[in-house]
Enzyme design. Structure first.
Site, mmCIF file in Angstrom:
data_model
loop_
_atom_site.group_PDB
_atom_site.id
_atom_site.type_symbol
_atom_site.label_atom_id
_atom_site.label_comp_id
_atom_site.label_asym_id
_atom_site.label_seq_id
_atom_site.Cartn_x
_atom_site.Cartn_y
_atom_site.Cartn_z
ATOM 1 N N GLU A 99 11.131 -2.219 13.031
ATOM 2 C CA GLU A 99 10.805 -1.262 11.980
ATOM 3 C C GLU A 99 9.559 -0.491 12.390
ATOM 4 O O GLU A 99 8.506 -1.075 12.647
ATOM 5 C CB GLU A 99 10.568 -1.988 10.658
ATOM 6 C CG GLU A 99 10.314 -1.039 9.491
ATOM 7 C CD GLU A 99 10.128 -1.781 8.177
ATOM 8 O OE1 GLU A 99 10.477 -1.217 7.127
ATOM 9 O OE2 GLU A 99 9.622 -2.922 8.205
ATOM 10 N N CYS A 135 10.187 1.879 2.363
ATOM 11 C CA CYS A 135 11.079 0.782 2.764
ATOM 12 C C CYS A 135 12.525 1.239 2.941
ATOM 13 O O CYS A 135 13.250 0.689 3.764
ATOM 14 C CB CYS A 135 11.020 -0.340 1.730
ATOM 15 S SG CYS A 135 9.388 -1.082 1.546
ATOM 16 N N LYS A 194 -2.170 -8.723 -7.081
ATOM 17 C CA LYS A 194 -3.047 -8.372 -5.972
ATOM 18 C C LYS A 194 -2.510 -7.098 -5.324
ATOM 19 O O LYS A 194 -1.506 -7.131 -4.614
ATOM 20 C CB LYS A 194 -3.104 -9.483 -4.925
ATOM 21 C CG LYS A 194 -4.207 -9.240 -3.873
ATOM 22 C CD LYS A 194 -3.962 -9.995 -2.599
ATOM 23 C CE LYS A 194 -3.063 -9.229 -1.653
ATOM 24 N NZ LYS A 194 -3.642 -7.917 -1.209
ATOM 25 N N TRP A 215 0.805 -1.214 0.000
ATOM 26 C CA TRP A 215 0.000 0.000 0.000
ATOM 27 C C TRP A 215 0.841 1.267 0.000
ATOM 28 O O TRP A 215 0.340 2.338 -0.335
ATOM 29 C CB TRP A 215 -0.915 0.023 1.237
ATOM 30 C CG TRP A 215 -0.203 -0.253 2.528
ATOM 31 C CD1 TRP A 215 -0.126 -1.447 3.183
ATOM 32 C CD2 TRP A 215 0.554 0.676 3.323
ATOM 33 N NE1 TRP A 215 0.629 -1.332 4.324
ATOM 34 C CE2 TRP A 215 1.056 -0.039 4.449
ATOM 35 C CE3 TRP A 215 0.852 2.037 3.206
ATOM 36 C CZ2 TRP A 215 1.837 0.565 5.432
ATOM 37 C CZ3 TRP A 215 1.639 2.633 4.179
ATOM 38 C CH2 TRP A 215 2.114 1.905 5.274
ATOM 39 N N ASN A 216 2.109 1.195 0.378
ATOM 40 C CA ASN A 216 2.830 2.436 0.657
ATOM 41 C C ASN A 216 3.287 3.175 -0.603
ATOM 42 O O ASN A 216 3.363 4.395 -0.610
ATOM 43 C CB ASN A 216 4.026 2.170 1.574
ATOM 44 C CG ASN A 216 5.032 1.220 0.961
ATOM 45 O OD1 ASN A 216 4.665 0.222 0.329
ATOM 46 N ND2 ASN A 216 6.310 1.495 1.141
ATOM 47 N N GLY A 255 6.699 -6.318 0.797
ATOM 48 C CA GLY A 255 5.925 -6.186 2.022
ATOM 49 C C GLY A 255 6.772 -6.498 3.231
ATOM 50 O O GLY A 255 7.999 -6.329 3.224
ATOM 51 N N SER A 256 6.136 -6.992 4.274
ATOM 52 C CA SER A 256 6.824 -7.240 5.531
ATOM 53 C C SER A 256 7.681 -8.495 5.443
ATOM 54 O O SER A 256 7.409 -9.407 4.652
ATOM 55 C CB SER A 256 5.812 -7.397 6.662
ATOM 56 O OG SER A 256 5.095 -8.616 6.534
ATOM 57 N N GLU A 290 11.111 -7.951 -1.677
ATOM 58 C CA GLU A 290 11.663 -6.767 -1.017
ATOM 59 C C GLU A 290 10.908 -6.596 0.285
ATOM 60 O O GLU A 290 9.684 -6.407 0.281
ATOM 61 C CB GLU A 290 11.548 -5.501 -1.860
ATOM 62 C CG GLU A 290 12.320 -4.355 -1.203
ATOM 63 C CD GLU A 290 11.950 -2.981 -1.687
ATOM 64 O OE1 GLU A 290 11.306 -2.247 -0.910
ATOM 65 O OE2 GLU A 290 12.305 -2.655 -2.822
ATOM 66 N N ASP A 295 -2.892 -3.923 -2.570
ATOM 67 C CA ASP A 295 -3.599 -3.719 -1.318
ATOM 68 C C ASP A 295 -4.952 -3.084 -1.644
ATOM 69 O O ASP A 295 -5.048 -2.196 -2.493
ATOM 70 C CB ASP A 295 -2.794 -2.799 -0.398
ATOM 71 C CG ASP A 295 -3.379 -2.739 1.002
ATOM 72 O OD1 ASP A 295 -4.358 -1.996 1.195
ATOM 73 O OD2 ASP A 295 -2.864 -3.437 1.887
#
Length: 536
Positions: A405, A307, A200, A176-177, A251-252, A273, A202
């Site tokens: 983080e 990130c 896909k 989403w960022n 993502g995470s 990533e 977010d």
């Protein structure tokens, strides 16, 4: 009282002059949503919301796992013809897309701001990144994918060609960022390589990805080559990995591990990533004014929801006080705003979860003895998820902000005595995505940068030079990921290497009357000769 979408305010609370307000309803019209979702698979319904006000933006189609499988069927059927299209024609689509994005950038800037809450200048960074990737792969894809000849097993007699075949259908999970750059920006090299993509995004940032798809189709991409499915990650994410020929995930770290495990079980490739706890080093000979200005960009772009943004700031103790005075003053001067216009220095966090994490990290650090040099407060007077850019001093383990983080506008300051100590402490994290070094001696900065265990290092800037240099690879070490985007690695990862070897005149076996022993002796002499003549 919450401001309208037309107000910016400095972090000290003094209001700035208002600009003409435009709301979500002025941008996200029913006609726009109908246009962008036309042909998108999904029998269910879901919605997304803007963090600028909390209001609903759009009613969207939601896919089931079975419908994800249908999207892959459509993409796979379209991929064969797309792969058969000459690479220069595929690359030309990217160049036309480049021009469309630049000519219509105000549309996507509005969507990015509405869906993420970031300031318009930070939204424009996404436009810059996407068009640079489109231009690069539009120009360079034919060379990256060109068949390459190699020396064969036997000189002259063996001809070898390395081909690059598309993997098929890439499953992409976008965050989403950075909903523009990390959706279409990552998909462009996959398309140039001849793949289809089922992505896909977010849900909260799906409109930006759908807008990108519309422009790429207008530029010449066959519509079924890019399928977008919308839904919750735990529901449709596994189905996407189950049907993909390759997976691209941003993502995470926690979710990235799950994706990697599912991909490994199917023996398919994956690029990841993931998270970061990025460090910036300010050496004693740094230009402190430039370093302070750069730190504001490095720490607070996109409200720290980047990130590669800086969360740990290491400063030589001999210049720490002078640097912090300059850095704190510039941070206090940042204007917070939610207007769909240029002018704000920082926007909103993306939602309640991010606000909770940021607040928890800062409040815990404060309660355990850290000093808040500036910031440290939510600003509901500006927007429901706005939080002030925050500088923490005196941070120590086991404060969560020290090692976890944060992914928000918070940076912790640490002093060091010598550069060896700074490098050691910067590397003392499981992450390794990005680093920054500030010094007037750029050669020295480069030498120190080479000792930092991160996939990218920027000297005298925070993150933009490395990320924007699209001919060079970008990605993470350690728990920050696998694989790279950009450059040759960014497109070749979406291909399978295929070797085609043609043997001429003589077989790779005893011939011309030689028995096995004579053939072995002949080959032994030939191998010695090839070493003497430095054949590779």
């Amino acid at each position: 009282m919450t401001d309208s979408l037309g107000t910016t305010r400095p972090t000290d609370g003094n209001p700035a002059a208002p600009t003409t307000a435009r709301g979500a309803q002025d941008v996200v019209t029913p006609d726009l949503v109908a246009r962008l979702t036309r042909g998108v698979i999904g029998s269910g319904r879901t919605s997304n919301h803007t963090p600028l006000t909390g209001e609903q933006l759009a009613d969207l189609p939601e896919a089931t796992p079975d419908e994800v499988a249908t999207a892959f069927e459509r993409a796979r059927a379209a991929q064969h013809a797309w792969a058969a299209t000459p690479v220069r024609q595929r690359a030309a689509v990217l160049l036309r897309f480049h021009d469309l994005v630049l000519s219509r950038q105000s549309e996507v800037l509005d969507l990015i701001q509405l869906e993420t809450g970031k300031a318009r200048l930070h939204a424009h960074e996404e436009v810059q990144a996407v068009v640079m990737a489109a231009r690069h792969y539009g120009r360079r894809a034919p060379a990256y994918l060109k068949p390459k000849g190699h020396g064969g097993a036997v000189p002259v007699l063996t001809k070898v060609v390395e081909l690059r075949q598309p993997r098929g259908v890439v499953g992409q999970i976008a965050p989403w960022n950075y909903p523009f750059e990390l959706s279409v920006g990552d998909a462009l090299p996959a398309f140039a390589a001849g793949n289809a993509v089922v992505m896909k995004p977010d849900t909260e940032t799906a409109l930006t990805a759908l807008w990108a798809r519309e422009q790429l189709i207008e530029a010449g991409l066959p519509a079924d080559v890019w399928q977008i499915v919308i839904g919750e990650g735990p529901v449709i994410g596994p189905a996407l990995v189950e049907h993909a020929d390759y997976v691209s995930f941003t993502g995470s770290t926690r979710t990235g591990r799950e994706v990697a495990q599912r991909a490994a079980a199917r023996l398919i490739g994956v690029s990841l990533e993931l998270g970061g706890k990025n460090a910036m080093l300010v050496l004693r000979d740094a230009d402190l004014d430039k370093a302070a200005e750069g730190a504001v960009r490095a720490c607070f772009a996109s409200a720290g929801q980047l990130c590669v943004s800086i969360e740990r700031l290491f400063v030589d103790e001999s210049v720490a006080d002078a640097f912090l005075e300059k850095f704190t003053a510039r941070t206090k001067a940042l204007k917070l705003g939610t207007a769909l216009a240029f002018g704000a220095g920082m926007g909103s966090l993306a939602g309640e979860r991010q606000l909770e994490t940021v607040s928890r990290h800062v409040d815990e650090a404060r309660s355990k003895g850290a000093t808040v040099l500036t910031g440290g407060q939510a600003r509901p007077d500006i927007g429901p998820y706005v939080y002030e850019p925050t500088i923490l001093d005196g941070v120590e383990a086991p404060m969560s902000v020290c090692t976890e983080e944060t992914f928000g506008p918070v940076v912790s300051v640490y002093r060091f005595r010598d550069e060896d100590e700074a490098v050691e402490r910067a590397n003392a994290t499981p992450y390794g995505l990005n680093s920054s070094v500030w010094t007037k001696d750029t050669r020295r900065g480069g030498r120190i940068g080479a000792r930092l265990r991160s996939g990218t290092v920027n000297v005298n800037e925070g993150y933009a030079p490395a990320y924007g240099s699209v001919r060079a690879p970008m990605g993470g070490m350690k728990d920050s990921g696998l694989g790279r985007r950009h450059g040759s690695e960014g497109i070749l990862k979406f291909t399978e290497a295929q070797t085609v070897a043609t043997q001429r005149l003589l077989p790779m076996a005893p011939s011309m009357g030689m028995d096995d022993e004579k053939y072995a002796a002949f080959m032994s002499r030939s191998l010695r000769a090839m070493k003497v003549f430095r054949l590779r």
